[in-house]
Design a protein around this motif. Structure first.
Motif, PDB file in Angstrom:
ATOM      1  N   VAL A  89     -13.794  22.914  -2.038  1.00 22.83           N
ATOM      2  CA  VAL A  89     -12.532  23.356  -1.538  1.00 22.83           C
ATOM      3  C   VAL A  89     -11.505  22.337  -1.326  1.00 22.83           C
ATOM      4  CG1 VAL A  89     -11.589  23.952   1.065  1.00 22.83           C
ATOM      5  CG2 VAL A  89     -13.885  24.596   0.295  1.00 22.83           C
ATOM      6  N   LEU A  90     -11.698  21.159  -1.054  1.00 17.12           N
ATOM      7  CA  LEU A  90     -10.761  20.030  -1.076  1.00 17.12           C
ATOM      8  C   LEU A  90     -10.137  19.740  -2.444  1.00 17.12           C
ATOM      9  CD1 LEU A  90     -12.628  17.386   1.326  1.00 17.12           C
ATOM     10  CD2 LEU A  90     -10.655  18.957   1.806  1.00 17.12           C
ATOM     11  N   ARG A  91     -10.810  19.922  -3.512  1.00  9.38           N
ATOM     12  CA  ARG A  91     -10.227  19.844  -4.776  1.00  9.38           C
ATOM     13  C   ARG A  91      -9.432  21.004  -5.112  1.00  9.38           C
ATOM     14  NH1 ARG A  91     -14.862  19.110  -8.662  1.00  9.38           N
ATOM     15  NH2 ARG A  91     -15.199  21.314  -8.579  1.00  9.38           N
ATOM     16  N   ALA A  92      -9.789  22.341  -4.843  1.00 10.00           N
ATOM     17  CA  ALA A  92      -8.866  23.363  -4.815  1.00 10.00           C
ATOM     18  C   ALA A  92      -7.563  23.191  -4.056  1.00 10.00           C
ATOM     19  CB  ALA A  92      -9.745  24.554  -4.421  1.00 10.00           C
ATOM     20  N   CYS A  93      -7.718  22.627  -2.948  1.00  8.09           N
ATOM     21  CA  CYS A  93      -6.404  22.296  -2.243  1.00  8.09           C
ATOM     22  C   CYS A  93      -5.689  21.655  -2.831  1.00  8.09           C
ATOM     23  CB  CYS A  93      -6.675  21.517  -0.829  1.00  8.09           C
ATOM     24  SG  CYS A  93      -7.390  22.921   0.519  1.00  8.09           S
ATOM     25  N   LEU A  94      -5.772  20.617  -3.595  1.00  6.32           N
ATOM     26  CA  LEU A  94      -4.927  19.702  -4.538  1.00  6.32           C
ATOM     27  C   LEU A  94      -4.536  20.073  -5.871  1.00  6.32           C
ATOM     28  CD1 LEU A  94      -6.603  16.289  -3.558  1.00  6.32           C
ATOM     29  CD2 LEU A  94      -4.732  17.353  -2.242  1.00  6.32           C
ATOM     30  N   GLY A 111     -20.855  24.297   3.735  1.00  7.01           N
ATOM     31  CA  GLY A 111     -19.558  23.120   3.328  1.00  7.01           C
ATOM     32  C   GLY A 111     -18.295  23.940   3.126  1.00  7.01           C
ATOM     33  N   VAL A 112     -18.378  25.083   2.227  1.00  2.18           N
ATOM     34  CA  VAL A 112     -17.146  25.674   1.797  1.00  2.18           C
ATOM     35  C   VAL A 112     -16.546  26.038   3.387  1.00  2.18           C
ATOM     36  CG1 VAL A 112     -16.326  27.603   0.795  1.00  2.18           C
ATOM     37  CG2 VAL A 112     -17.950  26.027  -0.432  1.00  2.18           C
ATOM     38  N   LEU A 113     -17.283  27.042   4.105  1.00  6.64           N
ATOM     39  CA  LEU A 113     -16.614  27.469   5.140  1.00  6.64           C
ATOM     40  C   LEU A 113     -16.165  26.585   6.113  1.00  6.64           C
ATOM     41  CD1 LEU A 113     -19.513  30.202   5.699  1.00  6.64           C
ATOM     42  CD2 LEU A 113     -17.104  30.566   5.010  1.00  6.64           C
ATOM     43  N   ALA A 166     -24.004  20.537   1.611  1.00  2.00           N
ATOM     44  CA  ALA A 166     -22.762  20.947   2.162  1.00  2.00           C
ATOM     45  C   ALA A 166     -21.354  20.196   1.850  1.00  2.00           C
ATOM     46  CB  ALA A 166     -23.068  20.694   3.566  1.00  2.00           C
ATOM     47  N   LEU A 167     -21.676  18.876   1.673  1.00  2.00           N
ATOM     48  CA  LEU A 167     -20.514  17.822   1.170  1.00  2.00           C
ATOM     49  C   LEU A 167     -20.074  18.544  -0.162  1.00  2.00           C
ATOM     50  CD1 LEU A 167     -18.688  15.861   1.664  1.00  2.00           C
ATOM     51  CD2 LEU A 167     -20.219  14.143   0.803  1.00  2.00           C
ATOM     52  N   ALA A 168     -20.868  19.044  -1.168  1.00  2.00           N
ATOM     53  CA  ALA A 168     -20.384  19.374  -2.460  1.00  2.00           C
ATOM     54  C   ALA A 168     -19.443  20.575  -2.244  1.00  2.00           C
ATOM     55  CB  ALA A 168     -21.492  19.374  -3.322  1.00  2.00           C
ATOM     56  N   GLY A 169     -19.880  21.561  -1.314  1.00  2.81           N
ATOM     57  CA  GLY A 169     -19.322  22.886  -1.039  1.00  2.81           C
ATOM     58  C   GLY A 169     -17.904  22.557  -0.293  1.00  2.81           C
ATOM     59  N   ALA A 170     -17.840  21.409   0.361  1.00  3.27           N
ATOM     60  CA  ALA A 170     -16.479  21.076   1.140  1.00  3.27           C
ATOM     61  C   ALA A 170     -15.810  20.159  -0.014  1.00  3.27           C
ATOM     62  CB  ALA A 170     -16.987  19.841   2.074  1.00  3.27           C
ATOM     63  N   TYR A 171     -16.229  19.450  -0.946  1.00  4.90           N
ATOM     64  CA  TYR A 171     -15.639  18.944  -2.129  1.00  4.90           C
ATOM     65  C   TYR A 171     -14.764  20.098  -2.946  1.00  4.90           C
ATOM     66  CZ  TYR A 171     -14.691  16.182  -6.278  1.00  4.90           C
ATOM     67  OH  TYR A 171     -14.227  15.484  -7.391  1.00  4.90           O
TER      68      TYR A 171
END
Length: 194
Positions: A174-179, A85-87, A167-172
Motif C-alpha cells: 500500500v505504501l509503495r502504491a501511495c508513492l 496489513g493492506v487494510l 502484515a507488514l508486507a501487505g502494508a508495504y
C-alpha cells in the motif's frame, strides 16, 4: 520504504509473505505461499495504484486476490495477515474508501476459506484496527523514522511465526502504491494521524 527494505534484509522469516517487502519477492523464496501469491500480489498492487491515483476508478478487486484468503498454515494464515496489513495501511493513509471496497469483496468468501480467528482479525483490520506493534511499525515507515524501524521490526518478530512480517508486507504494498503512480510520477496520499 528504502530504509525498511534495507533494514529488513536478512530478518524476514523464510516462510510466509514477508519477501514481498522486496518488491515482487517470489523469486527470493522457495516457499509455496510466495509463489502462489506472486500474481495476486502484483494484481492487487496494480488495483491499489489505480484507486489511489483516481478516486473515480470503478475497476473491481482482481479475482486473483481471493487466492490470498486462507493461504498458509496457522490460525491466521500468511495470506490473511497480508490482507490485514493492506487494510490497516489503507486506513493509516486515509483511504478508508478503498479498504471498504476490498473488504466488501473479500468478506463473502471468508467463511468458506479461513477460520474464525482470522476472520475476526480481518474484520478488525477492515476498520483500521490491529495490534499496536503493527501500527507502530507502519507509522515509523510513514513518518520516515529510520531510527525506530529496527526496534519496531524486533517486536514484529514476536507476532506468530511470520504474521507480523506478512502484515507488514501487505502494508508495504500500500505504501509503495501511495508513492508511485502507474505513469512513474510520485504521488503522495494524505497520511492519517493514526
Amino acid at each position: 520504504l528504502d530504509a525498511l527494505n534495507a533494514i529488513s534484509r536478512g530478518r524476514v522469516p523464510r516462510q510466509g509473505l514477508g519477501v514481498f517487502l522486496y518488491g515482487h519477492g517470489a523469486e527470493l523464496s522457495d516457499t509455496r505461499e510466495a509463489h502462489v501469491c506472486a500474481l495476486p500480489v502484483f494484481e492487487l498492487e496494480r488495483w491499489l495504484l489505480n484507486h489511489l491515483a483516481d478516486k473515480r476508478c470503478i475497476e473491481g478487486v482482481p479475482e486473483s486476490a481471493q487466492q490470498l484468503i486462507g493461504l498458509g498454515p496457522g490460525l491466521t494464515p500468511s495470506g490473511d495477515d497480508f490482507l490485514g496489513g493492506v487494510l490497516i495501511a489503507l486506513f493509516l493513509v486515509d483511504r478508508q474508501d478503498i479498504a471498504a471496497l476490498l473488504y466488501a469483496d473479500l468478506c463473502p468468501r471468508l467463511p468458506a476459506r479461513t477460520g474464525p480467528i482470522s476472520r475476526t482479525h480481518l474484520a478488525a483490520a477492515s476498520v483500521g484496527q490491529g495490534l499496536e506493534i503493527l501500527h507502530l511499525a507502519i507509522n515509523s515507515v510513514i513518518e520516515g523514522d529510520e531510527e525506530m524501524i529496527p526496534t519496531r521490526l524486533h517486536y514484529l518478530d514476536r507476532m506468530g511465526s511470520s504474521s507480523g512480517w506478512d502484515a507488514l508486507a501487505g502494508a508495504y504494498v500500500v505504501l509503495r502504491a501511495c508513492l508511485i503512480r502507474s505513469d512513474g510520477r510520485l504521488h503522495k496520499c494524505r497520511l492519517g494521524s493514526n
